[in-house]
Design a protein around this motif. Structure first.
Motif, PDB file in Angstrom:
ATOM      1  N   MET A  62       0.834  -1.203   0.000  1.00 48.77           N
ATOM      2  CA  MET A  62       0.000   0.000   0.000  1.00 48.77           C
ATOM      3  C   MET A  62       0.871   1.257   0.000  1.00 48.77           C
ATOM      4  O   MET A  62       1.768   1.378   0.824  1.00 48.77           O
ATOM      5  N   ASN A  63       0.556   2.164  -0.877  1.00 49.43           N
ATOM      6  CA  ASN A  63       1.245   3.452  -0.860  1.00 49.43           C
ATOM      7  C   ASN A  63       0.252   4.488  -0.310  1.00 49.43           C
ATOM      8  O   ASN A  63      -0.654   4.935  -1.010  1.00 49.43           O
ATOM      9  N   LEU A  64       0.427   4.807   0.964  1.00 46.84           N
ATOM     10  CA  LEU A  64      -0.557   5.656   1.636  1.00 46.84           C
ATOM     11  C   LEU A  64      -0.596   7.066   1.066  1.00 46.84           C
ATOM     12  O   LEU A  64      -1.645   7.719   1.048  1.00 46.84           O
ATOM     13  N   LYS A  65       0.540   7.502   0.568  1.00 52.26           N
ATOM     14  CA  LYS A  65       0.586   8.845  -0.038  1.00 52.26           C
ATOM     15  C   LYS A  65      -0.335   8.892  -1.270  1.00 52.26           C
ATOM     16  O   LYS A  65      -1.123   9.820  -1.459  1.00 52.26           O
ATOM     17  N   PHE A  66      -0.258   7.846  -2.070  1.00 53.30           N
ATOM     18  CA  PHE A  66      -1.110   7.765  -3.266  1.00 53.30           C
ATOM     19  C   PHE A  66      -2.589   7.650  -2.872  1.00 53.30           C
ATOM     20  O   PHE A  66      -3.457   8.274  -3.481  1.00 53.30           O
ATOM     21  N   LEU A  67      -2.833   6.843  -1.846  1.00 57.38           N
ATOM     22  CA  LEU A  67      -4.244   6.655  -1.445  1.00 57.38           C
ATOM     23  C   LEU A  67      -4.819   7.937  -0.852  1.00 57.38           C
ATOM     24  O   LEU A  67      -6.012   8.216  -0.999  1.00 57.38           O
ATOM     25  N   ALA A 112      -1.072  -1.181  -5.284  1.00 53.40           N
ATOM     26  CA  ALA A 112      -0.149  -2.154  -5.908  1.00 53.40           C
ATOM     27  C   ALA A 112       0.546  -2.948  -4.807  1.00 53.40           C
ATOM     28  O   ALA A 112       0.737  -2.438  -3.702  1.00 53.40           O
ATOM     29  N   ASP A 113       0.912  -4.189  -5.101  1.00 49.60           N
ATOM     30  CA  ASP A 113       1.582  -4.977  -4.052  1.00 49.60           C
ATOM     31  C   ASP A 113       3.053  -4.552  -3.928  1.00 49.60           C
ATOM     32  O   ASP A 113       3.528  -3.662  -4.659  1.00 49.60           O
ATOM     33  N   ASP A 114       3.779  -5.190  -2.999  1.00 46.11           N
ATOM     34  CA  ASP A 114       5.148  -4.741  -2.708  1.00 46.11           C
ATOM     35  C   ASP A 114       6.074  -4.847  -3.913  1.00 46.11           C
ATOM     36  O   ASP A 114       7.073  -4.133  -4.015  1.00 46.11           O
ATOM     37  N   ASP A 115       5.745  -5.751  -4.840  1.00 43.42           N
ATOM     38  CA  ASP A 115       6.582  -5.874  -6.043  1.00 43.42           C
ATOM     39  C   ASP A 115       6.145  -4.931  -7.157  1.00 43.42           C
ATOM     40  O   ASP A 115       6.736  -4.924  -8.240  1.00 43.42           O
ATOM     41  N   GLY A 116       5.064  -4.209  -6.915  1.00 43.30           N
ATOM     42  CA  GLY A 116       4.598  -3.262  -7.939  1.00 43.30           C
ATOM     43  C   GLY A 116       3.508  -3.825  -8.844  1.00 43.30           C
ATOM     44  O   GLY A 116       3.089  -3.168  -9.794  1.00 43.30           O
ATOM     45  N   ASN A 117       3.047  -5.057  -8.551  1.00 40.79           N
ATOM     46  CA  ASN A 117       1.976  -5.624  -9.376  1.00 40.79           C
ATOM     47  C   ASN A 117       0.675  -4.872  -9.139  1.00 40.79           C
ATOM     48  O   ASN A 117       0.239  -4.699  -7.994  1.00 40.79           O
ATOM     49  N   LEU A 152       5.662   3.315 -11.893  1.00 42.58           N
ATOM     50  CA  LEU A 152       4.769   2.144 -11.819  1.00 42.58           C
ATOM     51  C   LEU A 152       4.302   1.710 -13.205  1.00 42.58           C
ATOM     52  O   LEU A 152       4.091   0.524 -13.461  1.00 42.58           O
ATOM     53  N   ALA A 153       4.149   2.693 -14.095  1.00 38.03           N
ATOM     54  CA  ALA A 153       3.749   2.361 -15.466  1.00 38.03           C
ATOM     55  C   ALA A 153       4.854   1.524 -16.121  1.00 38.03           C
ATOM     56  O   ALA A 153       4.591   0.481 -16.729  1.00 38.03           O
ATOM     57  N   LEU A 154       6.075   1.981 -15.954  1.00 35.83           N
ATOM     58  CA  LEU A 154       7.210   1.242 -16.512  1.00 35.83           C
ATOM     59  C   LEU A 154       7.338  -0.123 -15.838  1.00 35.83           C
ATOM     60  O   LEU A 154       7.643  -1.133 -16.478  1.00 35.83           O
ATOM     61  N   LYS A 155       7.066  -0.136 -14.543  1.00 39.95           N
ATOM     62  CA  LYS A 155       7.179  -1.377 -13.767  1.00 39.95           C
ATOM     63  C   LYS A 155       6.261  -2.479 -14.336  1.00 39.95           C
ATOM     64  O   LYS A 155       6.620  -3.657 -14.348  1.00 39.95           O
ATOM     65  N   GLN A 156       5.085  -2.081 -14.811  1.00 38.06           N
ATOM     66  CA  GLN A 156       4.157  -3.089 -15.356  1.00 38.06           C
ATOM     67  C   GLN A 156       4.780  -3.773 -16.570  1.00 38.06           C
ATOM     68  O   GLN A 156       4.602  -4.963 -16.796  1.00 38.06           O
ATOM     69  N   ILE A 157       5.535  -2.999 -17.354  1.00 38.90           N
ATOM     70  CA  ILE A 157       6.184  -3.581 -18.539  1.00 38.90           C
ATOM     71  C   ILE A 157       7.310  -4.513 -18.075  1.00 38.90           C
ATOM     72  O   ILE A 157       7.456  -5.627 -18.582  1.00 38.90           O
TER      73      ILE A 157
END
Ligand code: RAM
Length: 480
Positions: free
Chosen positions: A1-6, A218-223, A271-276
């Motif tokens: 969890m990224n609390l800043k984003f939430l 997103a989970d800890d790995d960025g999924n 995170l966008a790049l991370k999905q790739i």
């Protein structure tokens, strides 16, 4: 969890606009076993109130009422008792309530999606009748504004109006997929809703909120999950879909293209790049494995569709979207460039059948609209070649889409191949066929050759106001 984003997502939560709506006929008198149908004249998402009284002797038994909500005319009176599909029967919009004392004003606690309401006095004393004095609903949406119409012909303007209505019904605290079902934020749906929103309501903060909801859960790995719940708390679903996670990247790139909001784009870019990067790990020798090893890649609800080549195409398409975003943010990425080159070359080698002039997928070398459309969108061949691929597709026995979601990408593929007229025909014929059936909003599933199509076991749980079907509003404004 990224609390800043939430936290950002929370600050962007919209207010809902409320409107009281009523059917034409309100007052009705019912005896035991009788029923009354109320037509609200359009599709609404909201809360129902009924005002009841009694006529005759004193009420000497409870009134047992069934209240059923229908989005379309075809659903009225459908027998749902034997529904036994794989998604829960609890999605059916049917209530059974006891009214012990009349008069009574009852507001049902649940929110419904409907045009029609059927009220039946299932059981009651014969010594009195039930009077439905009044019936109304508090309709809710976070997009109450009127949008200037689009389309050249009357038919196109009618299609556009339905598309815009579909979008507004699904705009609540988030972009919901459908106000009947699943009533939540799905990534594939969000991407298309956002596109339609940029050219209609322009509630860009709602898109931003939804992007942060995905990013924040997103989970800890960025999924990134395929869907997010926001109540009672923000939580990612434990469903991950190959294409939906990737489409987060395309959605971020679109957001930047339409809003120019560089701060948000910069924050979400990693995170966008991370999905790739995460999806790249699924390839072997630059080719994505076949379905059983791939996990769930959605593309469409056609249960016979092989997803292998389509998954590879979505990967390339999304990698290209991130490349464009990276360039705009001045963050060129050589790794991404190589991914696009390698995966594109491998896609042609592995999936293009040069004899047929079409892309094939899976060990049975299946030919489908989904795979060929996505390959054209991925741009692994030239524009002229893509036009030929899409034209050949029309003359073979290819697996067809069953959702407006996939028809959208097919229309986009035609446009990308320079076949604008054909894309326009899809809008007029496919979405137009729903309009011809009297749709107030566009459906989750629609196969003109099989109107009963449902991946769930029976069509009574299908949704008839589904966000991913709103894209004529986008296509008509963007390309025509
Ligand atoms: C359906 C949802 C949603 C879609 C998923 C894959 O169950 O309603 O629209 O994104 O499937």
């Amino acid at each position: 969890m990224n609390l800043k984003f939430l936290k950002r997502a929370e600050l962007l939560k919209p207010a809902l606009c409320e409107k009281i709506v009523k059917p034409d006929n309100t007052w009705r008198l019912l005896c035991g076993g009788e029923q009354a149908l109320f037509d609200f004249g359009d599709h609404y998402t909201g809360y129902l109130t009924i005002d009841l009284s009694s006529k005759g002797s004193h009420q000497d038994a409870p009134v047992l009422l069934s209240i059923k909500f229908y989005e379309i005319n075809d659903e009225i009176g459908e027998d749902t008792t034997n529904y036994n599909g794989w998604i829960s029967k609890s999605w059916l919009q049917e209530e059974l309530i006891h009214v012990d004392e009349l008069p009574a004003k009852i507001t049902l606690p649940r929110r419904y999606a409907f045009r029609y309401v059927l009220i039946k006095a299932e059981a009651m004393s014969s010594k009195h009748s039930l009077v439905i004095q009044d019936i109304y609903a508090k309709a809710v949406t976070s997009a109450p504004e009127k949008v200037a119409p689009a389309g050249e012909t009357e038919r196109e303007r009618a299609i556009d109006k339905i598309a815009v209505k579909t979008l507004s019904e699904c705009m609540q605290y988030e972009f919901e997929d459908g106000p009947k079902r699943d009533r939540r934020l799905w990534l594939g749906d969000l991407r298309l809703q956002a596109l339609a929103n940029y050219v209609t309501f322009k509630h860009n903060d709602l898109v931003k909120r939804c992007l942060y909801l995905f990013a924040g859960t997103a989970d800890d790995d960025g999924n990134i999950s395929a869907c997010v719940f926001t109540s009672p708390k923000n939580e990612a679903d434990d469903t991950f879909m190959f294409d939906y996670s990737l489409l987060f990247s395309a959605a971020v790139a679109d957001y930047f293209e339409y809003t120019g909001d560089i701060a948000t784009a910069k924050q979400l870019y990693p995170l966008a790049l991370k999905q790739i990067r995460l999806a790249s790990k699924r390839f072997k020798n630059n080719v994505i494995p076949d379905s059983d090893k791939l996990g769930w890649c959605f593309l469409d609800w056609n249960l016979y569709l092989n997803k292998q080549a389509g998954a590879q195409a979505v990967y390339i398409y999304c990698a290209k979207a991130v490349k464009k975003l990276a360039a705009a943010l001045n963050k060129p990425c050589a790794w991404l460039d190589k991914q696009i080159k390698d995966k594109s070359e491998a896609a042609v080698k592995a999936f293009y059948d040069s004899e047929k002039g079409l892309f094939v997928s899976g060990k049975d070398r299946q030919i489908s609209y989904a795979v060929n459309a996505w390959m054209c969108l991925a741009g692994v061949l030239t524009m002229e070649e893509n036009a030929k691929v899409l034209s050949r597709l029309e003359s073979v026995d290819a697996v067809k889409p069953v959702t407006p979601y996939m028809y959208h990408y097919y229309a986009e593929a035609l446009i990308a191949a320079g076949e604008k007229d054909k894309a326009r025909d899809i809008i007029n014929n496919y979405w137009g066929a729903m309009a011809d059936r009297g749709a107030d909003t566009f459906y989750e599933l629609f196969d003109p050759e099989n109107p009963d199509v449902s991946p769930y076991g029976a069509k009574c749980v299908n949704s008839y106001c589904h966000a991913w079907s709103c894209t004529p509003a986008y296509l008509l404004r963007k390309y025509f």
